[in-house]
Motif scaffolding. Sequence first.
Motif, PDB file in Angstrom:
ATOM      1  N   THR A  15       0.835  -1.208   0.000  1.00 40.91           N
ATOM      2  CA  THR A  15       0.000   0.000   0.000  1.00 40.91           C
ATOM      3  C   THR A  15       0.870   1.259   0.000  1.00 40.91           C
ATOM      4  O   THR A  15       0.603   2.222  -0.725  1.00 40.91           O
ATOM      5  CB  THR A  15      -0.898   0.009   1.240  1.00 40.91           C
ATOM      6  N   ILE A  16       1.926   1.213   0.812  1.00 38.98           N
ATOM      7  CA  ILE A  16       2.854   2.366   0.870  1.00 38.98           C
ATOM      8  C   ILE A  16       3.553   2.569  -0.466  1.00 38.98           C
ATOM      9  O   ILE A  16       3.705   3.696  -0.963  1.00 38.98           O
ATOM     10  CB  ILE A  16       3.882   2.152   1.995  1.00 38.98           C
ATOM     11  N   THR A  17       3.966   1.472  -1.072  1.00 39.26           N
ATOM     12  CA  THR A  17       4.643   1.561  -2.383  1.00 39.26           C
ATOM     13  C   THR A  17       3.725   2.159  -3.433  1.00 39.26           C
ATOM     14  O   THR A  17       4.116   3.030  -4.227  1.00 39.26           O
ATOM     15  CB  THR A  17       5.088   0.157  -2.838  1.00 39.26           C
ATOM     16  N   LYS A  22       2.004   6.762  -6.769  1.00 37.54           N
ATOM     17  CA  LYS A  22       1.022   7.764  -7.192  1.00 37.54           C
ATOM     18  C   LYS A  22       1.514   9.178  -6.902  1.00 37.54           C
ATOM     19  O   LYS A  22       1.301  10.103  -7.701  1.00 37.54           O
ATOM     20  CB  LYS A  22      -0.308   7.506  -6.484  1.00 37.54           C
ATOM     21  N   LEU A  23       2.185   9.317  -5.721  1.00 37.51           N
ATOM     22  CA  LEU A  23       2.750  10.642  -5.392  1.00 37.51           C
ATOM     23  C   LEU A  23       3.809  11.064  -6.414  1.00 37.51           C
ATOM     24  O   LEU A  23       3.897  12.234  -6.813  1.00 37.51           O
ATOM     25  CB  LEU A  23       3.358  10.610  -3.985  1.00 37.51           C
ATOM     26  N   GLU A  24       4.605  10.097  -6.842  1.00 40.75           N
ATOM     27  CA  GLU A  24       5.635  10.389  -7.850  1.00 40.75           C
ATOM     28  C   GLU A  24       4.993  10.810  -9.172  1.00 40.75           C
ATOM     29  O   GLU A  24       5.465  11.730  -9.850  1.00 40.75           O
ATOM     30  CB  GLU A  24       6.504   9.146  -8.042  1.00 40.75           C
ATOM     31  N   THR A  28       5.410  14.386 -11.001  1.00 41.01           N
ATOM     32  CA  THR A  28       5.782  14.533 -12.431  1.00 41.01           C
ATOM     33  C   THR A  28       4.763  15.384 -13.169  1.00 41.01           C
ATOM     34  O   THR A  28       5.111  16.255 -13.984  1.00 41.01           O
ATOM     35  CB  THR A  28       5.873  13.142 -13.094  1.00 41.01           C
ATOM     36  N   LEU A  29       3.474  15.134 -12.862  1.00 40.15           N
ATOM     37  CA  LEU A  29       2.423  15.919 -13.508  1.00 40.15           C
ATOM     38  C   LEU A  29       2.529  17.395 -13.145  1.00 40.15           C
ATOM     39  O   LEU A  29       2.401  18.275 -14.007  1.00 40.15           O
ATOM     40  CB  LEU A  29       1.062  15.359 -13.098  1.00 40.15           C
ATOM     41  N   LEU A  30       2.785  17.665 -11.840  1.00 37.71           N
ATOM     42  CA  LEU A  30       2.932  19.057 -11.402  1.00 37.71           C
ATOM     43  C   LEU A  30       4.158  19.724 -12.047  1.00 37.71           C
ATOM     44  O   LEU A  30       4.111  20.902 -12.428  1.00 37.71           O
ATOM     45  CB  LEU A  30       3.058  19.106  -9.874  1.00 37.71           C
ATOM     46  N   THR A  31       5.231  18.943 -12.159  1.00 41.43           N
ATOM     47  CA  THR A  31       6.451  19.475 -12.810  1.00 41.43           C
ATOM     48  C   THR A  31       6.181  19.825 -14.268  1.00 41.43           C
ATOM     49  O   THR A  31       6.580  20.888 -14.765  1.00 41.43           O
ATOM     50  CB  THR A  31       7.597  18.449 -12.731  1.00 41.43           C
TER      51      THR A  31
END
Length: 331
Positions: A15-17, A22-24, A28-31
Amino acid sequence: MAETTTTIAEEIPETITTLFTKLEQQKTLLTNCTTLYKTLITHFTNLQNSVEIKSQTLDSKSQTLDSQFTQTLDSLQNREDSLPELQNSLSSTVETRKSVAISEVSKPIPNESTPLPDILTTMCRRMDPGSLMRLLVEKRRETTSLREKMSKAFSECVDSERFVVEAVREFVELKREKRAGLIDTRWACSMVVRSMFPPEELKEGRVGNKGLGRVFAKKAVERAEEVLKEWRVVSDNEGLEGVGEGTGMGPAEAAMFIEVLLGFGLKEKFEEEFYIKLMLEFCGRRDMAKLAIPILGNKIAGFASQFWRFNVKFRAFDQCSSFAYAALSYL
């Protein structure tokens, strides 16, 4: 119980992975969004600067056009205001010359005892180019003083444009019929032409129907065009027969042709290839070199190598600085 604990322990890292994955992806999307935003900001900033510059340029051009429009309008208004005075002046001049010419007709024909300037003036007033050219041929040895006297006498012509055209027509007819005395008649005709169209003014490009400060009547220009076309036909026929040079004209005759053509503003009536052929054929002559600029304009630089190939010395163009610059820079 032990198995349930083990299963939960295994599911927590997964779950953490997944969360970090998803955070990564979100990072990337925000970047990408940030980069795109910066790109768009830069683009629209450049676009705005470009629009501002173009707007300033348009404003400047608009101001220039407004200024030119005002100046042109003032100039036209001044010309319109001066028309009545100019009309009265010209009418007075025409009437004076007409009266003088009529009085000259009633006088006896000048004899050899009459001073040469008076004879020249009488022939110009009588509009008799044929007799004038024959007199010029007789007095050819007095060339130096004859030019000045001829210039003064020519100003007495009632219709100077017609006088020049008729003089050229007589020369062309003489050439057509292959009569004797063609060279002398050509020289005399050239004297008449240059009395009306000084070579210095032609060289400077102040030619045509308005360039010399005169507006020729449409009929006069049409007569000049007609004679020049006849001249061209006669010369082309002689060229085919092997008479004269390739164009059927001699060097001085070709220069006179160009002088008449420029003087009456008929440059557009003949093809450029014809002018180039004349220039290359007689480019070694100083008088033809002086006519190269008003005939070929900026295109003269493109033919500099051909002039050089024909062994033309550029000192012949020492009074045509623009040609010399263009020609030498081309080479």
